[in-house]
Design a protein around this motif. Structure first.
Motif, PDB file in Angstrom:
ATOM      1  N   ALA A 180       0.825  -1.212   0.000  1.00 41.97           N
ATOM      2  CA  ALA A 180       0.000   0.000   0.000  1.00 41.97           C
ATOM      3  C   ALA A 180       0.859   1.262   0.000  1.00 41.97           C
ATOM      4  N   ARG A 181       0.413   2.256  -0.738  1.00 38.92           N
ATOM      5  CA  ARG A 181       1.058   3.566  -0.680  1.00 38.92           C
ATOM      6  C   ARG A 181       0.577   4.300   0.578  1.00 38.92           C
ATOM      7  N   PRO A 182       1.244   5.370   0.996  1.00 41.23           N
ATOM      8  CA  PRO A 182       0.748   6.150   2.132  1.00 41.23           C
ATOM      9  C   PRO A 182      -0.669   6.663   1.886  1.00 41.23           C
ATOM     10  N   GLY A 183      -1.523   6.490   2.903  1.00 42.23           N
ATOM     11  CA  GLY A 183      -2.908   6.927   2.796  1.00 42.23           C
ATOM     12  C   GLY A 183      -3.837   5.938   2.120  1.00 42.23           C
ATOM     13  N   ALA A 184      -3.345   4.770   1.790  1.00 47.53           N
ATOM     14  CA  ALA A 184      -4.142   3.776   1.065  1.00 47.53           C
ATOM     15  C   ALA A 184      -5.108   3.036   1.974  1.00 47.53           C
ATOM     16  N   PRO A 237      -7.645 -15.923   9.544  1.00 48.90           N
ATOM     17  CA  PRO A 237      -6.451 -16.598  10.050  1.00 48.90           C
ATOM     18  C   PRO A 237      -6.785 -17.906  10.743  1.00 48.90           C
ATOM     19  N   GLY A 238      -5.871 -18.853  10.640  1.00 47.32           N
ATOM     20  CA  GLY A 238      -6.107 -20.142  11.268  1.00 47.32           C
ATOM     21  C   GLY A 238      -6.095 -20.087  12.782  1.00 47.32           C
ATOM     22  N   ASP A 239      -5.261 -19.202  13.356  1.00 48.24           N
ATOM     23  CA  ASP A 239      -5.152 -19.144  14.816  1.00 48.24           C
ATOM     24  C   ASP A 239      -5.894 -17.942  15.405  1.00 48.24           C
ATOM     25  N   ASP A 240      -6.760 -17.321  14.613  1.00 50.05           N
ATOM     26  CA  ASP A 240      -7.574 -16.181  15.052  1.00 50.05           C
ATOM     27  C   ASP A 240      -6.729 -14.960  15.374  1.00 50.05           C
ATOM     28  N   ARG A 241      -5.542 -14.880  14.804  1.00 48.23           N
ATOM     29  CA  ARG A 241      -4.695 -13.704  14.975  1.00 48.23           C
ATOM     30  C   ARG A 241      -4.139 -13.300  13.612  1.00 48.23           C
ATOM     31  N   CYS A 242      -4.050 -12.009  13.376  1.00 46.52           N
ATOM     32  CA  CYS A 242      -3.359 -11.534  12.188  1.00 46.52           C
ATOM     33  C   CYS A 242      -2.377 -10.459  12.629  1.00 46.52           C
ATOM     34  N   THR A 243      -1.246 -10.378  11.939  1.00 54.16           N
ATOM     35  CA  THR A 243      -0.168  -9.510  12.379  1.00 54.16           C
ATOM     36  C   THR A 243       0.239  -8.547  11.279  1.00 54.16           C
ATOM     37  N   VAL A 244       0.342  -7.272  11.649  1.00 53.91           N
ATOM     38  CA  VAL A 244       0.883  -6.258  10.755  1.00 53.91           C
ATOM     39  C   VAL A 244       1.780  -5.355  11.597  1.00 53.91           C
ATOM     40  N   GLN A 245       2.889  -4.934  11.031  1.00 55.55           N
ATOM     41  CA  GLN A 245       3.822  -4.073  11.741  1.00 55.55           C
ATOM     42  C   GLN A 245       3.161  -2.729  12.029  1.00 55.55           C
ATOM     43  N   HIS A 246       3.017  -2.402  13.323  1.00 51.47           N
ATOM     44  CA  HIS A 246       2.286  -1.198  13.713  1.00 51.47           C
ATOM     45  C   HIS A 246       2.922   0.064  13.140  1.00 51.47           C
ATOM     46  N   SER A 247       4.224   0.167  13.218  1.00 47.47           N
ATOM     47  CA  SER A 247       4.882   1.382  12.722  1.00 47.47           C
ATOM     48  C   SER A 247       4.690   1.557  11.224  1.00 47.47           C
ATOM     49  N   LEU A 248       4.687   0.453  10.490  1.00 49.52           N
ATOM     50  CA  LEU A 248       4.469   0.524   9.045  1.00 49.52           C
ATOM     51  C   LEU A 248       3.078   1.060   8.731  1.00 49.52           C
ATOM     52  N   ALA A 249       2.048   0.457   9.350  1.00 51.70           N
ATOM     53  CA  ALA A 249       0.672   0.878   9.089  1.00 51.70           C
ATOM     54  C   ALA A 249       0.423   2.298   9.578  1.00 51.70           C
ATOM     55  N   ARG A 250       1.001   2.642  10.743  1.00 53.56           N
ATOM     56  CA  ARG A 250       0.765   3.974  11.318  1.00 53.56           C
ATOM     57  C   ARG A 250       1.453   5.060  10.500  1.00 53.56           C
ATOM     58  N   ARG A 251       2.714   4.836  10.150  1.00 57.10           N
ATOM     59  CA  ARG A 251       3.450   5.856   9.417  1.00 57.10           C
ATOM     60  C   ARG A 251       2.899   6.065   8.006  1.00 57.10           C
ATOM     61  N   LYS A 252       2.352   5.013   7.442  1.00 52.55           N
ATOM     62  CA  LYS A 252       1.696   5.167   6.137  1.00 52.55           C
ATOM     63  C   LYS A 252       0.288   5.742   6.266  1.00 52.55           C
ATOM     64  N   GLY A 253      -0.248   5.762   7.478  1.00 54.96           N
ATOM     65  CA  GLY A 253      -1.610   6.254   7.657  1.00 54.96           C
ATOM     66  C   GLY A 253      -2.631   5.396   6.948  1.00 54.96           C
ATOM     67  N   LEU A 254      -2.456   4.077   7.027  1.00 55.39           N
ATOM     68  CA  LEU A 254      -3.331   3.158   6.301  1.00 55.39           C
ATOM     69  C   LEU A 254      -4.701   3.046   6.964  1.00 55.39           C
TER      70      LEU A 254
END
Length: 341
Positions: A252-256, A264-281
């Motif tokens: 995703a580009r910033p703001g996307a 998910p199989g284990d009822d958890r999904c993971t995304v890097q918080h700093s990546l998503a936050r800094r891009k403003g996703l």
């Protein structure tokens, strides 16, 4: 009178048994099942005996992507689009049975109903059996131009269409899809219709990448490429919601917008918080579908979406064990597995 049913009796184990049909209640019809699709969520239950926070505590009939023929309908019965229902009608069936009274239902979001049942998810039996009683308003009469397989494919198409709507795709957008299973491949076709100018698909299985390329993708790859990606306006995660979520954020580009469709199989999904936050996703979670069957029927009947093209395997009911094993193992060439009764 009894009928045959494929019952999940334990982890990765089916048994063919006989079931007795109960008496339909007011507003219900009897369907003779013809075709059932095997979904990724079925594979979760087959593998793990659960999906999300719902565990299977007793034998269960799976199957929520299906169509059949009406064998009994009360006078005045109408389908979900207001058409009269009569014995002999071929119908696709929406598996989600909402309460119709809660705030979510009243506000037009039955897929978010907190007091619902879902055919093929514990405790409500699904369609891997010869006959099933369903609410009349969950049925949708199929035109002659849609095959039995096409009728069963309307449920996954509805999931893809609902996700597309949540993404608010506009003409000229650059889009990406992570995971070229059936939902991802249907999203590819819908995004092509939506007028995106670039459509990138990430999929580790070569034959699915090839299918994505022939159904609308402008580029395909087996994995994220740091030198070329990170430029998409809207990204659809349609995998197993494991590392596919992080991959979607990387694309995703910033703001996307990133629309999460996979489970998910284990009822958890993971995304890097700093990546998503800094891009403003904007992370958007898509649950099932809402108000999609009439539109999906029109898309398939008019040839705008080719659902039959995605079906790689068809098994009879007495080979349901093999059908699920082939899907679960991702054997060569498998895309969409169907069971025909």
């Amino acid at each position: 009178m009894t009928h045959a049913a494929a019952v999940l009796t334990g982890k990765e184990r089916f048994a063919l048994t006989e079931r007795t049909l109960s008496t339909p209640s007011t507003g219900e019809v009897v369907i003779e099942i013809r075709t059932v699709g095997v979904c990724g969520s079925d594979i979760h239950m087959f593998h793990d005996g659960r999906i999300g926070n719902i565990s299977i505590s007793e034998p269960l009939v799976l199957g929520h992507e299906f169509m059949g023929v009406v064998t009994h309908a009360p006078d005045g019965a109408r389908d979900g689009d207001g058409q009269p229902l009569r014995p002999g009608n071929r119908v696709a069936v929406e598996p989600h049975v909402a309460c119709g009274h809660c705030r979510e239902c009243r506000e037009g979001h039955p897929n978010l109903c907190t007091d619902h049942t879902f055919m093929g998810v514990f405790p409500r039996d699904g369609a891997l059996q010869q006959k099933l009683i369903v609410p009349a308003h969950n049925c949708f009469v199929l035109p002659d131009g849609i095959s039995d397989i096409g009728g069963a494919m309307l449920e996954p198409l509805g999931v893809a269409l609902h996700a597309l709507r949540l993404g608010h795709v506009t003409v000229g957008d650059r889009a990406a899809v992570v995971g070229a299973g059936p939902i991802g491949l249907l999203l590819v076709q819908l995004l092509r219709l939506a007028g995106v100018t670039a459509l990138h698909v990430i999929e580790p299985l070569a034959w699915r990448r090839e299918l994505a390329a022939t159904t609308g993708a402008t580029s395909v790859a087996a994995a994220f490429d740091t030198t070329e990606d990170s430029r998409y306006d809207v990204v659809f995660e349609a995998g197993w919601a494991d590392d596919s979520v992080q991959t979607s954020a990387l694309l995703a580009r910033p703001g996307a917008k990133v629309v999460l469709v996979g489970i998910p199989g284990d009822d958890r999904c993971t995304v890097q918080h700093s990546l998503a936050r800094r891009k403003g996703l904007s992370l958007i979670f898509s649950r099932r579908m809402a108000h999609t069957y009439p539109e999906c029927i029109a898309l398939v009947e008019r040839g705008m979406v080719d659902v039959d093209k995605l079906v790689s395997d068809v098994f009879p009911l007495d080979q349901v064990q093999r059908a699920f094993e082939r899907h679960a193992r991702y054997e060569e060439g498998v895309v969409k597995v169907m069971v025909q009764l």
